[in-house]
Design an enzyme around this catalytic site. Structure first.
Site, PDB file in Angstrom:
ATOM      1  N   GLY A   1     -13.274   9.117  -6.259  1.00 59.07           N
ATOM      2  CA  GLY A   1     -13.485   8.675  -5.336  1.00 59.07           C
ATOM      3  C   GLY A   1     -11.600   7.872  -4.498  1.00 59.07           C
ATOM      4  O   GLY A   1     -10.539   8.356  -5.143  1.00 59.07           O
TER       5      GLY A   1
ATOM      6  N   GLY B   1      -2.158  -6.076  10.940  1.00 57.71           N
ATOM      7  CA  GLY B   1      -3.548  -6.234   9.609  1.00 57.71           C
ATOM      8  C   GLY B   1      -2.573  -7.020   8.569  1.00 57.71           C
ATOM      9  O   GLY B   1      -1.205  -5.757   7.903  1.00 57.71           O
TER      10      GLY B   1
ATOM     11  N   GLY C   1      -2.859  -7.814   5.379  1.00 50.96           N
ATOM     12  CA  GLY C   1      -3.850  -7.925   4.260  1.00 50.96           C
ATOM     13  C   GLY C   1      -3.343  -7.660   3.125  1.00 50.96           C
ATOM     14  O   GLY C   1      -2.044  -6.934   3.207  1.00 50.96           O
TER      15      GLY C   1
ATOM     16  N   ARG D   1     -11.710  -2.620   5.343  1.00 47.78           N
ATOM     17  CA  ARG D   1     -12.835  -2.353   5.128  1.00 47.78           C
ATOM     18  C   ARG D   1     -14.554  -1.830   5.547  1.00 47.78           C
ATOM     19  O   ARG D   1     -14.556  -3.098   5.200  1.00 47.78           O
ATOM     20  CB  ARG D   1     -12.660  -0.913   3.856  1.00 47.78           C
ATOM     21  CG  ARG D   1     -11.190  -0.592   3.726  1.00 47.78           C
ATOM     22  CD  ARG D   1     -11.058   0.039   2.786  1.00 47.78           C
ATOM     23  NE  ARG D   1     -11.692   1.371   2.133  1.00 47.78           N
ATOM     24  CZ  ARG D   1     -11.079   2.082   1.974  1.00 47.78           C
ATOM     25  NH1 ARG D   1      -9.752   2.579   2.654  1.00 47.78           N
ATOM     26  NH2 ARG D   1     -12.047   2.916   1.333  1.00 47.78           N
TER      27      ARG D   1
ATOM     28  N   ASP E   1     -17.142  -1.610  -3.959  1.00 44.09           N
ATOM     29  CA  ASP E   1     -17.064  -1.781  -2.386  1.00 44.09           C
ATOM     30  C   ASP E   1     -18.239  -1.804  -1.435  1.00 44.09           C
ATOM     31  O   ASP E   1     -18.203  -2.720  -0.882  1.00 44.09           O
ATOM     32  CB  ASP E   1     -16.221  -0.860  -1.779  1.00 44.09           C
ATOM     33  CG  ASP E   1     -14.458  -0.928  -2.077  1.00 44.09           C
ATOM     34  OD1 ASP E   1     -14.658  -1.376  -3.320  1.00 44.09           O
ATOM     35  OD2 ASP E   1     -13.502  -0.341  -2.158  1.00 44.09           O
TER      36      ASP E   1
ATOM     37  N   ALA F   1     -10.824  -2.258  -7.263  1.00 53.35           N
ATOM     38  CA  ALA F   1     -11.057  -0.941  -8.374  1.00 53.35           C
ATOM     39  C   ALA F   1     -11.452  -1.096  -9.694  1.00 53.35           C
ATOM     40  O   ALA F   1     -12.775  -0.525 -10.548  1.00 53.35           O
ATOM     41  CB  ALA F   1     -10.627   0.087  -8.702  1.00 53.35           C
TER      42      ALA F   1
ATOM     43  N   HIS G   1      11.476 -14.577 -25.770  1.00 52.42           N
ATOM     44  CA  HIS G   1      12.644 -14.439 -25.376  1.00 52.42           C
ATOM     45  C   HIS G   1      13.402 -13.148 -25.812  1.00 52.42           C
ATOM     46  O   HIS G   1      14.346 -12.559 -26.933  1.00 52.42           O
ATOM     47  CB  HIS G   1      13.337 -15.825 -25.837  1.00 52.42           C
ATOM     48  CG  HIS G   1      14.903 -15.714 -25.202  1.00 52.42           C
ATOM     49  ND1 HIS G   1      14.817 -15.932 -23.900  1.00 52.42           N
ATOM     50  CD2 HIS G   1      15.780 -15.694 -25.025  1.00 52.42           C
ATOM     51  CE1 HIS G   1      16.017 -16.197 -23.075  1.00 52.42           C
ATOM     52  NE2 HIS G   1      16.848 -16.232 -24.304  1.00 52.42           N
TER      53      HIS G   1
HETATM   54  P1  NAI Z   1      -7.804  -7.558   4.129  1.00 50.28           P
HETATM   55  O1  NAI Z   1      -8.828  -7.851   4.138  1.00 50.28           O
HETATM   56  O2  NAI Z   1      -7.489  -7.664   2.883  1.00 50.28           O
HETATM   57  O3  NAI Z   1      -6.839  -7.745   5.764  1.00 50.28           O
HETATM   58  C1  NAI Z   1      -6.623  -7.529   6.374  1.00 50.28           C
HETATM   59  C2  NAI Z   1      -6.335  -7.908   7.095  1.00 50.28           C
HETATM   60  O4  NAI Z   1      -6.210  -8.256   8.939  1.00 50.28           O
HETATM   61  C3  NAI Z   1      -6.312  -9.705   7.160  1.00 50.28           C
HETATM   62  O5  NAI Z   1      -5.368 -10.415   6.862  1.00 50.28           O
HETATM   63  C4  NAI Z   1      -7.411 -10.241   8.692  1.00 50.28           C
HETATM   64  O6  NAI Z   1      -6.728 -11.487   9.755  1.00 50.28           O
HETATM   65  C5  NAI Z   1      -6.249  -8.941   9.351  1.00 50.28           C
HETATM   66  N1  NAI Z   1      -7.252  -8.587  10.984  1.00 50.28           N
HETATM   67  C6  NAI Z   1      -8.046  -8.653  10.851  1.00 50.28           C
HETATM   68  N2  NAI Z   1      -7.961  -7.563  12.344  1.00 50.28           N
HETATM   69  C7  NAI Z   1      -7.031  -8.180  13.618  1.00 50.28           C
HETATM   70  C8  NAI Z   1      -6.407  -8.457  14.031  1.00 50.28           C
HETATM   71  N3  NAI Z   1      -7.530  -7.430  15.020  1.00 50.28           N
HETATM   72  N4  NAI Z   1      -5.484  -7.645  14.155  1.00 50.28           N
HETATM   73  C9  NAI Z   1      -4.400  -8.436  13.296  1.00 50.28           C
HETATM   74  N5  NAI Z   1      -4.866  -8.559  12.234  1.00 50.28           N
HETATM   75  C10 NAI Z   1      -5.640  -8.557  11.546  1.00 50.28           C
HETATM   76  O7  NAI Z   1      -7.717  -5.326   4.631  1.00 50.28           O
HETATM   77  P2  NAI Z   1      -6.695  -4.327   3.319  1.00 50.28           P
HETATM   78  O8  NAI Z   1      -5.753  -4.943   3.827  1.00 50.28           O
HETATM   79  O9  NAI Z   1      -7.211  -3.592   4.935  1.00 50.28           O
HETATM   80  O10 NAI Z   1      -7.683  -3.641   2.069  1.00 50.28           O
HETATM   81  C11 NAI Z   1      -8.697  -2.915   2.368  1.00 50.28           C
HETATM   82  C12 NAI Z   1      -9.001  -3.637   0.744  1.00 50.28           C
HETATM   83  O11 NAI Z   1      -9.285  -2.785   0.164  1.00 50.28           O
HETATM   84  C13 NAI Z   1      -8.889  -4.923   0.535  1.00 50.28           C
HETATM   85  O12 NAI Z   1     -10.538  -6.188   0.357  1.00 50.28           O
HETATM   86  C14 NAI Z   1      -8.570  -4.752  -0.675  1.00 50.28           C
HETATM   87  O13 NAI Z   1      -8.883  -5.529  -1.851  1.00 50.28           O
HETATM   88  C15 NAI Z   1      -8.333  -3.329  -0.979  1.00 50.28           C
HETATM   89  N6  NAI Z   1      -7.377  -3.268  -2.062  1.00 50.28           N
HETATM   90  C16 NAI Z   1      -7.609  -3.677  -2.456  1.00 50.28           C
HETATM   91  C17 NAI Z   1      -5.570  -3.126  -3.348  1.00 50.28           C
HETATM   92  C18 NAI Z   1      -4.803  -3.657  -4.552  1.00 50.28           C
HETATM   93  O14 NAI Z   1      -5.509  -4.186  -5.367  1.00 50.28           O
HETATM   94  N7  NAI Z   1      -3.843  -3.681  -4.744  1.00 50.28           N
HETATM   95  C19 NAI Z   1      -5.037  -2.481  -2.394  1.00 50.28           C
HETATM   96  C20 NAI Z   1      -5.412  -1.336  -1.323  1.00 50.28           C
HETATM   97  C21 NAI Z   1      -6.244  -2.409  -0.777  1.00 50.28           C
END
Ligand code: NAI
Length: 474
Positions: A40, A188, A190, A281, A320, A328, A453
């Site tokens: 996936g 974004g 995030g 997403r 999700d 994941a 350490h």
């Molecule tokens: P997210 O929900 O983490 O962040 C989206 C960001 O976009 C937020 O900070 C929001 O305020 C901003 N935003 C929304 N609309 C906007 C606009 N019009 N203009 C500017 N900023 C705006 O979503 P993201 O980064 O797309 O990730 C999606 C999902 O994938 C998350 O739930 C995440 O947990 C998962 N993911 C997890 C990873 C990890 O665990 N390392 C890596 C990648 C994704």
């Protein structure tokens, strides 16, 4: 022809295939329906390929500063084609591994698109799964006692900003880029936005982040987000928070894309070769036959109870598509719990406050439990302990000593409420905090644990001592 199963899992991502393996261990006759590839999003379009690219970016960055370590290397040259090949190789090895595990578990895999049917000649209950086969052959009918929906999520854009694969892309297209752009605007700040910003900057791309909220990573502790912003700026990333992007101003042509955003009360124009949209997403709950059931949705996410049962108690949903953490490792745990419940066991529900969240940028970020702000909002009397990597010997040896660890604890009971980390290897260090939460440990127990350490792990021991003003090396 109809095929009978104990469990049919729609979606073979991390949640779905792990659930299938557990079902097979429990002696349940199991099938997976998968429209693309087992593994996936995480394996093919998410965690694994993006972390492989991040690793190459980190190596590039390290080679460029090798003189700091006394190594005089020839000029570091980035061969992005080879970077992509390495990423594909990592994905391929893991993909083969997953296929092997599914074969070992004697799990049937149907390559196609699964839809849930209502009551029919096959069953008086909704839940028969019709599979539109990818090879165009006749639909297969699967008649399961239980269904697990594990269909995941998909990228989305902003209204008025269509993904065109040239100027405006999501992480799906970004992962497949054959060449790096010279500049990128990321909408974004995030999880996805930060990982890509860090990676692209380390590869030498000029990056601007436009984030709507007041801070990057809105779900993380404020002090962590502030430190992240400082360190991203140190990497020459242009970070603009409180930015209201105006999709209608988007102009594309001659290899450049421009877009305006209102920030600090002013309209500002930004230009780059590409825009990466990372604004969350959407759940894949459409088009899978839910209208034939009593299953309820909340904003597109499937509603479930603590055992992941939907309103139709023999149909479960995990990962999700149910929303929440969208991670994941959360999905795979949910899958295991759902299957154990199907098998008549009494699994203990997941405590989401105990699930670590990790961001694989440089610096890495990891957390578990409540932020200081959330703890105060919930009415806890809070005490915190903070310790910087600058005072950790192994971090200096590493040559990577930015960041800190912060422990939030309950001043009345001493319980740990949350642990927040930014700095080297914290995505590995966070597991100790996860275990501490599961065991309901106090900072005293962490400080009583002997940390070797020199090791980066000493930061946890020192942060725990700092909660009561007892840190040694500061
Ligand atoms: P997210 O929900 O983490 O962040 C989206 C960001 O976009 C937020 O900070 C929001 O305020 C901003 N935003 C929304 N609309 C906007 C606009 N019009 N203009 C500017 N900023 C705006 O979503 P993201 O980064 O797309 O990730 C999606 C999902 O994938 C998350 O739930 C995440 O947990 C998962 N993911 C997890 C990873 C990890 O665990 N390392 C890596 C990648 C994704």
């Amino acid at each position: 022809m109809a095929h009978e199963y104990d469990v049919v899992i729609i979606g073979g991502g991390t949640g779905g295939y792990v659930a299938a393996i557990r079902a097979s261990q429990l002696g349940l006759k199991t099938a997976i329906v998968e429209k693309e590839a087992l593994g996936g999003t995480c394996l093919h379009k998410g965690c694994i390929p993006s972390k492989a690219l991040l690793r190459s970016a980190e190596v590039f960055r390290t080679v460029k500063r090798s003189e700091e370590f006394g190594i005089e290397a020839e000029k570091a040259i980035l061969n992005f084609n080879k970077v992509q090949q390495r990423k594909a190789g990592v994905v391929d090895r893991l993909y083969k591994g997953v296929q092997q595990l599914i074969k070992k578990g004697k799990i049937d895999v149907y390559d196609g698109f699964g839809r849930i049917l209502g009551p029919s000649i096959f069953s008086p209950l909704p839940g028969t799964v019709s599979v539109e086969m990818s090879d165009g052959s006749e639909n297969e009918m699967l008649v399961p006692k239980n269904v697990i929906i594990a269909t995941g999520s998909r990228t989305k854009s902003l209204p008025g900003l269509d993904i065109d694969d040239t100027y405006i892309i999501t992480s799906d297209e970004a992962l497949e880029m054959e060449r790096l752009p010279s500049s990128m605007i990321i909408i974004g700040g995030g999880v996805i936005g930060i990982e890509w910003a860090s990676m692209l900057a380390d590869f030498g791309v000029e990056v601007t982040i436009l984030e709507y909220a007041e801070q990057l990573l809105a779900a993380e502790d404020q002090e962590i987000a502030k430190e992240l912003e400082r360190l991203l700026k140190k990497k020459n990333i242009n970070v603009v928070t409180k930015a209201k992007v105006q999709p209608e101003t988007c102009l594309k042509g001659d290899g450049m894309v421009k877009i305006s955003a209102v920030a600090d009360g002013q309209i500002k124009e930004f230009a780059a070769e590409k825009i990466l949209v990372a604004v969350g997403r959407d759940p894949n709950s459409n088009n899978i036959g839910l209208q034939n059931t009593d299953i309820e949705l909340d904003n597109g996410f499937i509603k479930v109870n603590e055992y992941y049962q939907t309103k139709e108690s023999h149909i479960y949903a995990i990962g999700d598509v149910i929303g929440g953490l969208q991670l994941a490792h959360a999905a795979s745990h949910e899958g295991v719990k759902a299957v154990e419940h199907i098998a008549g066991q009494d699994p203990s529900p997941i405590t989401y406050d105990h699930v670590p969240k990790c961001i694989y940028s440089t610096p890495e970020i990891a957390s578990v439990g409540l932020t200081e702000y959330q703890a105060k909002e919930k009415g806890f009397k809070v005490k915190t302990g903070k310790f910087p990597f600058q005072a950790i010997g192994k971090a200096l040896i590493f040559g990577d000593d930015d960041g800190f660890v912060k422990i939030v604890s309950d001043a009345d009971t001493n319980d740990i409420l949350g642990v927040h980390m930014i700095g080297p290897n914290v995505t590995d260090l966070i597991s100790e905090a996860g275990l501490a939460r599961v065991l309901d440990a106090t900072p005293w127990e962490i400080s009583h644990t002997v940390h070797p350490h020199p090791s980066l792990g000493e930061v946890m021991g020192e942060a725990a001592l700092a909660v009561d003003g007892r840190a040694i090396h500061i």
